[in-house]
Design an enzyme around this catalytic site. Structure first.
Site, PDB file in Angstrom:
ATOM      1  N   HIS A 144     126.799 -40.107 -50.548  1.00  0.00           N
ATOM      2  CA  HIS A 144     127.128 -41.278 -49.565  1.00  0.00           C
ATOM      3  C   HIS A 144     126.044 -41.116 -48.539  1.00  0.00           C
ATOM      4  O   HIS A 144     125.347 -42.202 -48.070  1.00  0.00           O
ATOM      5  CB  HIS A 144     128.506 -41.162 -49.018  1.00  0.00           C
ATOM      6  N   GLU A 145     125.627 -39.961 -48.154  1.00  0.00           N
ATOM      7  CA  GLU A 145     124.769 -39.888 -46.806  1.00  0.00           C
ATOM      8  C   GLU A 145     123.580 -40.415 -47.196  1.00  0.00           C
ATOM      9  O   GLU A 145     122.505 -40.873 -46.509  1.00  0.00           O
ATOM     10  CB  GLU A 145     124.777 -38.611 -46.334  1.00  0.00           C
ATOM     11  N   HIS A 148     122.731 -44.095 -47.498  1.00  0.00           N
ATOM     12  CA  HIS A 148     122.416 -44.628 -46.052  1.00  0.00           C
ATOM     13  C   HIS A 148     121.059 -44.528 -45.991  1.00  0.00           C
ATOM     14  O   HIS A 148     120.393 -45.687 -45.559  1.00  0.00           O
ATOM     15  CB  HIS A 148     122.966 -43.844 -45.303  1.00  0.00           C
ATOM     16  N   GLU A 201     128.650 -49.102 -44.996  1.00  0.00           N
ATOM     17  CA  GLU A 201     129.580 -47.962 -45.460  1.00  0.00           C
ATOM     18  C   GLU A 201     130.143 -48.114 -47.163  1.00  0.00           C
ATOM     19  O   GLU A 201     130.013 -47.226 -47.916  1.00  0.00           O
ATOM     20  CB  GLU A 201     130.711 -47.960 -44.636  1.00  0.00           C
TER      21      GLU A 201
END
Length: 271
Positions: A144-145, A148, A201
């Protein structure tokens, strides 16, 4: 007084003049295809360099406090999982293969992790220890990070901040009163910044899910991860006013995407 809709139109015109629509990543199997508007004067390289300096300062401070963990079992886990995820990053963004990726674990009670512009990863030990994360769940967080960073959400946020600043400057030049400026700023924030932040997100969830699956980590772990996060976080703010999706919305979106990425997990040797 200049009507607010005219202020918004003038600001939008100036924004478009300084912005360019870009596709930072391929859509992948999860289908993240949104065009992003970036200020042309704010290059990827500049943002990466700025963040690299901040990242090194954070590591230096952690080292001086004796909390930069380079040798524990968790530090080795974080590094091993990161390497597998990073190897899949070029699927979404070929130039990521040339990034100066760095991975570090910091001893802290914080339930947090991040991957800044240019591939600078920090995981805080509290996230692993307090939530008792499995490797699959840790891969879901880190994926997930990393997503980004691949999508350049940091640069996108900075471009939006310029938009808010420009709204102020345009309003002041046109003689809009303080109350009008506040209303205009609120409009820019809610119509531009917050919805896109929730969108960001969701993009990170989806791309992170596929990264983890391609790296051989069970995508179902994303569900158990966010269940643990929701339990640790307690009550959440109303979704409309939050920059993060509600836990139920997040897990629903992930559940719908899991069948799209499960073949990658199976191809990588998962069952």
């Amino acid at each position: 007084m200049i009507p607010l809709f005219r202020l918004g139109g003038l600001t939008a015109a100036l924004l478009l003049a300084g912005c360019q629509a870009v596709n930072t990543t391929s859509g992948g199997a999860v289908g993240v295809e949104r065009k992003q508007y970036m200020f042309s004067m704010l290059s990827t390289q500049e943002v990466n360099q700025m963040y690299a300096q901040s990242y090194q300062q954070t590591l230096s401070e952690a080292s001086s406090k004796g909390v930069l963990d380079k040798s524990s079992a968790n530090a080795k886990r974080v590094d091993a999982i990161a390497r597998r995820l990073i190897a899949q990053a070029p699927v979404f963004r070929p130039d990521a293969a040339q990034w100066d990726w760095q991975v570090n674990l910091i001893k802290s009670k914080d339930l947090n992790a991040n991957c800044g512009p240019g591939g600078k990863i920090i995981v805080y030990s509290g996230l692993i220890e307090q939530l008792k994360l499995t490797d699959d769940e840790l891969a879901a967080v880190m994926g997930h990070e990393i997503a980004h960073a691949l999508r350049e959400h940091g640069r996108e946020a900075m471009s939006k901040a310029y938009g808010v600043q420009m709204a102020n400057q345009v309003g002041a030049a046109l003689g809009v009163g303080q109350g009008g400026l506040q209303m205009a700023n609120m409009g820019v924030e809610y119509l531009m910044t917050l919805p896109n932040s929730r969108g960001n997100e969701n993009e990170a969830d989806l791309i992170g899910l596929e990264l983890a699956a391609r790296a051989g980590y069970n995508p179902n772990a994303a569900i158990s991860l966010w269940e643990k996060m929701a339990q640790a976080g307690g009550g959440a703010p109303p979704e409309f006013l939050s920059t993060h999706p509600s836990s139920s919305t997040r897990m629903s979106n992930l559940q719908a995407a899991i069948p799209k990425v499960m073949p990658f997990y199976q191809q990588a040797g998962g069952r």
